[in-house]
Scaffold this motif. Sequence first.
Motif, PDB file in Angstrom:
ATOM      1  N   ASP A 197     -19.016  -2.103  -5.056  1.00  0.00           N
ATOM      2  CA  ASP A 197     -18.586  -3.467  -4.754  1.00  0.00           C
ATOM      3  C   ASP A 197     -17.399  -3.455  -3.794  1.00  0.00           C
ATOM      4  N   PRO A 198     -17.416  -4.271  -2.737  1.00  0.00           N
ATOM      5  CA  PRO A 198     -16.308  -4.270  -1.776  1.00  0.00           C
ATOM      6  C   PRO A 198     -14.943  -4.511  -2.401  1.00  0.00           C
ATOM      7  N   GLU A 199     -14.870  -5.326  -3.445  1.00  0.00           N
ATOM      8  CA  GLU A 199     -13.577  -5.575  -4.085  1.00  0.00           C
ATOM      9  C   GLU A 199     -13.057  -4.319  -4.773  1.00  0.00           C
ATOM     10  N   ALA A 200     -13.957  -3.522  -5.348  1.00  0.00           N
ATOM     11  CA  ALA A 200     -13.545  -2.263  -5.968  1.00  0.00           C
ATOM     12  C   ALA A 200     -13.020  -1.298  -4.912  1.00  0.00           C
ATOM     13  N   VAL A 201     -13.689  -1.260  -3.773  1.00  0.00           N
ATOM     14  CA  VAL A 201     -13.206  -0.415  -2.672  1.00  0.00           C
ATOM     15  C   VAL A 201     -11.846  -0.906  -2.207  1.00  0.00           C
ATOM     16  N   HIS A 202     -11.689  -2.215  -2.105  1.00  0.00           N
ATOM     17  CA  HIS A 202     -10.422  -2.790  -1.645  1.00  0.00           C
ATOM     18  C   HIS A 202      -9.259  -2.411  -2.570  1.00  0.00           C
ATOM     19  N   ILE A 203      -9.488  -2.431  -3.856  1.00  0.00           N
ATOM     20  CA  ILE A 203      -8.443  -2.041  -4.805  1.00  0.00           C
ATOM     21  C   ILE A 203      -8.069  -0.573  -4.597  1.00  0.00           C
ATOM     22  N   ALA A 204      -9.062   0.273  -4.368  1.00  0.00           N
ATOM     23  CA  ALA A 204      -8.786   1.685  -4.111  1.00  0.00           C
ATOM     24  C   ALA A 204      -8.014   1.868  -2.807  1.00  0.00           C
ATOM     25  N   VAL A 205      -8.322   1.037  -1.807  1.00  0.00           N
ATOM     26  CA  VAL A 205      -7.587   1.080  -0.538  1.00  0.00           C
ATOM     27  C   VAL A 205      -6.118   0.699  -0.768  1.00  0.00           C
ATOM     28  N   GLN A 206      -5.875  -0.348  -1.532  1.00  0.00           N
ATOM     29  CA  GLN A 206      -4.506  -0.747  -1.844  1.00  0.00           C
ATOM     30  C   GLN A 206      -3.733   0.413  -2.472  1.00  0.00           C
ATOM     31  N   GLN A 207      -4.360   1.087  -3.414  1.00  0.00           N
ATOM     32  CA  GLN A 207      -3.705   2.200  -4.094  1.00  0.00           C
ATOM     33  C   GLN A 207      -3.413   3.347  -3.136  1.00  0.00           C
ATOM     34  N   ALA A 208      -4.300   3.562  -2.185  1.00  0.00           N
ATOM     35  CA  ALA A 208      -4.112   4.655  -1.241  1.00  0.00           C
ATOM     36  C   ALA A 208      -2.986   4.387  -0.253  1.00  0.00           C
ATOM     37  N   ILE A 209      -2.859   3.131   0.185  1.00  0.00           N
ATOM     38  CA  ILE A 209      -1.858   2.821   1.202  1.00  0.00           C
ATOM     39  C   ILE A 209      -0.474   2.569   0.624  1.00  0.00           C
ATOM     40  N   ALA A 210      -0.402   2.213  -0.651  1.00  0.00           N
ATOM     41  CA  ALA A 210       0.875   1.816  -1.254  1.00  0.00           C
ATOM     42  C   ALA A 210       2.001   2.820  -1.038  1.00  0.00           C
ATOM     43  N   PRO A 211       1.772   4.130  -1.189  1.00  0.00           N
ATOM     44  CA  PRO A 211       2.886   5.074  -0.996  1.00  0.00           C
ATOM     45  C   PRO A 211       3.477   5.071   0.406  1.00  0.00           C
ATOM     46  N   TRP A 212       2.701   4.646   1.390  1.00  0.00           N
ATOM     47  CA  TRP A 212       3.184   4.647   2.770  1.00  0.00           C
ATOM     48  C   TRP A 212       3.976   3.399   3.127  1.00  0.00           C
ATOM     49  N   LEU A 213       3.832   2.329   2.357  1.00  0.00           N
ATOM     50  CA  LEU A 213       4.421   1.060   2.762  1.00  0.00           C
ATOM     51  C   LEU A 213       5.933   1.028   2.619  1.00  0.00           C
ATOM     52  N   SER A 214       6.494   1.934   1.843  1.00  0.00           N
ATOM     53  CA  SER A 214       7.949   1.971   1.708  1.00  0.00           C
ATOM     54  C   SER A 214       8.626   2.341   3.031  1.00  0.00           C
ATOM     55  N   GLN A 215       7.837   2.844   3.997  1.00  0.00           N
ATOM     56  CA  GLN A 215       8.409   3.208   5.290  1.00  0.00           C
ATOM     57  C   GLN A 215       8.690   1.982   6.159  1.00  0.00           C
ATOM     58  N   VAL A 216       8.117   0.853   5.806  1.00  0.00           N
ATOM     59  CA  VAL A 216       8.263  -0.356   6.618  1.00  0.00           C
ATOM     60  C   VAL A 216       8.879  -1.452   5.746  1.00  0.00           C
ATOM     61  N   SER A 217       9.935  -2.064   6.209  1.00  0.00           N
ATOM     62  CA  SER A 217      10.533  -3.144   5.443  1.00  0.00           C
ATOM     63  C   SER A 217       9.612  -4.343   5.424  1.00  0.00           C
ATOM     64  N   ALA A 218       9.581  -5.032   4.287  1.00  0.00           N
ATOM     65  CA  ALA A 218       8.702  -6.197   4.158  1.00  0.00           C
ATOM     66  C   ALA A 218       9.248  -7.364   4.946  1.00  0.00           C
TER      67      ALA A 218
END
Length: 218
Positions: A197-218
Motif C-alpha cells: 500500500d502506498p501509505e505503508a511505503v510513505h510511512i517507511a519513507v518518513q522513517q528513513a528520512i527522519a535522521p537526516w532532517l536535523s541537518q536543516v532547520s525547520a
Amino acid sequence: MDSSTAPALYTETGVFVAFEGGEGSGKSTQTRLLAGWLTEHGRSVEVTREPGGTAVGQQLRRILLDPATGELSPRTEALVYIADKAEHVDHVVLPALAEGKVVVTDRYVDSTLAYQGAGRALRAAELEPIARWATSGLRPHLTIVLDIDPSVGLGRAGSPDRIESEPLEFHQRVRQHFLELAGADPAHYVVLPADQDPEAVHIAVQQAIAPWLSQVSA
C-alpha cells in the motif's frame, strides 16, 4: 570506479533525497507524498525530476522517452541523460540546497547507471565517472530504492514510453543493478518493497528520512 569507492560530495546545507527504482514502482507518488509531509512539518522543499527538471531537460526528456525517437545508440542515449543531469544539478539542485531546502528528486545518477549501464549492457564503471563529473560529484544524502518485480511494475504503466517498451529482461537487469548499488552503500540507501500500500511505503519513507532532517532547520 564504483559507488562504494568513488569520492562523494555531500552538501552541508540542505538535504538531498533521491527516489530510484524501476517502472511502476511509485516514485512519483512517493515524491508527492514526501513533499506534502515535509511541507506540513514546516520544511522548505524543492521537488524535481530527471529527466525534465529544467526547461532544457524537458526538451531532452521528449527526445529520450518519445517512442517516435526510435532507436538511439546506447552511448548517445547515456550522454543525453547525463547532459540533463548536468543542467539539473547546476540550475535546480545546487541552488536549492544552498538555500537550505530539502531537495526531493524523482531519479538521479543511479538511474543512468542502472538503465544505460546494466540495461543497455554498457559498462557502469565507464559511465559513472562521466555522470559524477557532470553532477560535480554531488550525491544524495539518502537514496530510496522502491523495489518491485518488473513484471508487476510494467503492468501498472499505461501507454508505454520508449524506455518502458524495452523487453522484460532489460528491466530485470535494471532492477538488479539498483539493488547492487544499494547493497554497496547501506549508509546512504534504503530499499523499500513497492508492491505494498502506498501509505505503508510513505510511512517507511518518513522513517528513513527522519535522521537526516536535523541537518536543516525547520
